[in-house]
Design a protein around this motif. Sequence first.
Motif, PDB file in Angstrom:
ATOM      1  N   ARG A 169       3.631  -0.987   4.489  1.00 41.84           N
ATOM      2  CA  ARG A 169       2.274  -1.367   4.885  1.00 41.84           C
ATOM      3  C   ARG A 169       1.643  -2.172   3.763  1.00 41.84           C
ATOM      4  O   ARG A 169       1.645  -1.750   2.600  1.00 41.84           O
ATOM      5  CB  ARG A 169       1.423  -0.140   5.182  1.00 41.84           C
ATOM      6  CG  ARG A 169      -0.042  -0.466   5.480  1.00 41.84           C
ATOM      7  CD  ARG A 169      -0.745   0.694   6.113  1.00 41.84           C
ATOM      8  NE  ARG A 169      -0.252   0.919   7.468  1.00 41.84           N
ATOM      9  CZ  ARG A 169      -0.718   1.888   8.264  1.00 41.84           C
ATOM     10  NH1 ARG A 169      -1.640   2.709   7.828  1.00 41.84           N
ATOM     11  NH2 ARG A 169      -0.225   2.036   9.473  1.00 41.84           N
ATOM     12  N   ARG A 170       1.086  -3.305   4.151  1.00 40.27           N
ATOM     13  CA  ARG A 170       0.350  -4.130   3.203  1.00 40.27           C
ATOM     14  C   ARG A 170      -0.885  -4.677   3.899  1.00 40.27           C
ATOM     15  O   ARG A 170      -0.772  -5.374   4.896  1.00 40.27           O
ATOM     16  CB  ARG A 170       1.218  -5.282   2.672  1.00 40.27           C
ATOM     17  CG  ARG A 170       0.491  -6.141   1.626  1.00 40.27           C
ATOM     18  CD  ARG A 170       1.444  -7.087   0.929  1.00 40.27           C
ATOM     19  NE  ARG A 170       2.003  -8.100   1.813  1.00 40.27           N
ATOM     20  CZ  ARG A 170       2.921  -8.978   1.437  1.00 40.27           C
ATOM     21  NH1 ARG A 170       3.393  -8.957   0.188  1.00 40.27           N
ATOM     22  NH2 ARG A 170       3.386  -9.871   2.290  1.00 40.27           N
ATOM     23  N   SER A 171      -2.028  -4.354   3.385  1.00 42.57           N
ATOM     24  CA  SER A 171      -3.295  -4.849   3.924  1.00 42.57           C
ATOM     25  C   SER A 171      -3.385  -4.611   5.429  1.00 42.57           C
ATOM     26  O   SER A 171      -3.689  -5.532   6.192  1.00 42.57           O
ATOM     27  CB  SER A 171      -3.450  -6.348   3.618  1.00 42.57           C
ATOM     28  OG  SER A 171      -3.447  -6.564   2.225  1.00 42.57           O
ATOM     29  N   TYR A 172      -3.098  -3.381   5.830  1.00 40.75           N
ATOM     30  CA  TYR A 172      -3.234  -2.938   7.219  1.00 40.75           C
ATOM     31  C   TYR A 172      -2.202  -3.568   8.159  1.00 40.75           C
ATOM     32  O   TYR A 172      -2.321  -3.453   9.378  1.00 40.75           O
ATOM     33  CB  TYR A 172      -4.643  -3.198   7.759  1.00 40.75           C
ATOM     34  CG  TYR A 172      -5.714  -2.587   6.892  1.00 40.75           C
ATOM     35  CD1 TYR A 172      -6.500  -3.388   6.062  1.00 40.75           C
ATOM     36  CD2 TYR A 172      -5.911  -1.211   6.880  1.00 40.75           C
ATOM     37  CE1 TYR A 172      -7.467  -2.824   5.247  1.00 40.75           C
ATOM     38  CE2 TYR A 172      -6.879  -0.642   6.066  1.00 40.75           C
ATOM     39  CZ  TYR A 172      -7.650  -1.454   5.254  1.00 40.75           C
ATOM     40  OH  TYR A 172      -8.599  -0.899   4.440  1.00 40.75           O
ATOM     41  N   VAL A 173      -1.211  -4.245   7.629  1.00 44.73           N
ATOM     42  CA  VAL A 173      -0.124  -4.799   8.437  1.00 44.73           C
ATOM     43  C   VAL A 173       1.132  -3.988   8.158  1.00 44.73           C
ATOM     44  O   VAL A 173       1.468  -3.750   6.994  1.00 44.73           O
ATOM     45  CB  VAL A 173       0.123  -6.286   8.114  1.00 44.73           C
ATOM     46  CG1 VAL A 173       1.317  -6.812   8.917  1.00 44.73           C
ATOM     47  CG2 VAL A 173      -1.128  -7.107   8.419  1.00 44.73           C
ATOM     48  N   ASP A 174       1.813  -3.568   9.221  1.00 49.14           N
ATOM     49  CA  ASP A 174       3.047  -2.800   9.095  1.00 49.14           C
ATOM     50  C   ASP A 174       4.255  -3.701   9.307  1.00 49.14           C
ATOM     51  O   ASP A 174       4.271  -4.532  10.217  1.00 49.14           O
ATOM     52  CB  ASP A 174       3.082  -1.664  10.117  1.00 49.14           C
ATOM     53  CG  ASP A 174       2.137  -0.537   9.749  1.00 49.14           C
ATOM     54  OD1 ASP A 174       1.739   0.214  10.650  1.00 49.14           O
ATOM     55  OD2 ASP A 174       1.813  -0.395   8.547  1.00 49.14           O
TER      56      ASP A 174
ATOM     57  N   ASN B 105       0.824  -1.200   0.000  1.00 45.90           N
ATOM     58  CA  ASN B 105       0.000   0.000   0.000  1.00 45.90           C
ATOM     59  C   ASN B 105       0.868   1.264   0.000  1.00 45.90           C
ATOM     60  O   ASN B 105       0.589   2.244  -0.686  1.00 45.90           O
ATOM     61  CB  ASN B 105      -0.921   0.025   1.216  1.00 45.90           C
ATOM     62  CG  ASN B 105      -1.835  -1.173   1.237  1.00 45.90           C
ATOM     63  OD1 ASN B 105      -1.730  -2.037   2.104  1.00 45.90           O
ATOM     64  ND2 ASN B 105      -2.746  -1.255   0.274  1.00 45.90           N
TER      65      ASN B 105
END
Length: 115
Positions: free
Chosen positions: A98-103, A32
């Motif tokens: 950040r990818r799919s709300y995971v940092d 993201n």
Amino acid sequence: QVQLVESGGGLVQAGGSLRLSCAASVSIFGLNAMGWYRQALGSQRELVASITNGDSTTYADSVKGRFTISRSSAGNTVYLLMNRLKPEDTAVYYCQARRSYVDYWGKGTLVTVSS
């Protein structure tokens, strides 16, 4: 899982420049956004700059006009060019993805600006 490795930190005099690099195990186009955060001794971690997979950028007010975030053409490396450095820029700088709300976070690189 996304692996991030920072490089480019070091000691620089006030007014000088440094360029930080963050090598990612995946391209920003599969994420993201990516960003740079910093944490000074005794302070909370704060956002310095970020860039989205569409190349939108955001900067903290304290670095606007001095720092520039950019990416490689393939999107696997994100850079932070820091100009006109000040002693208050001294901190550990962390790369974030950040990818799919995971940092995901790198281990950080120390930037020290002497007066």
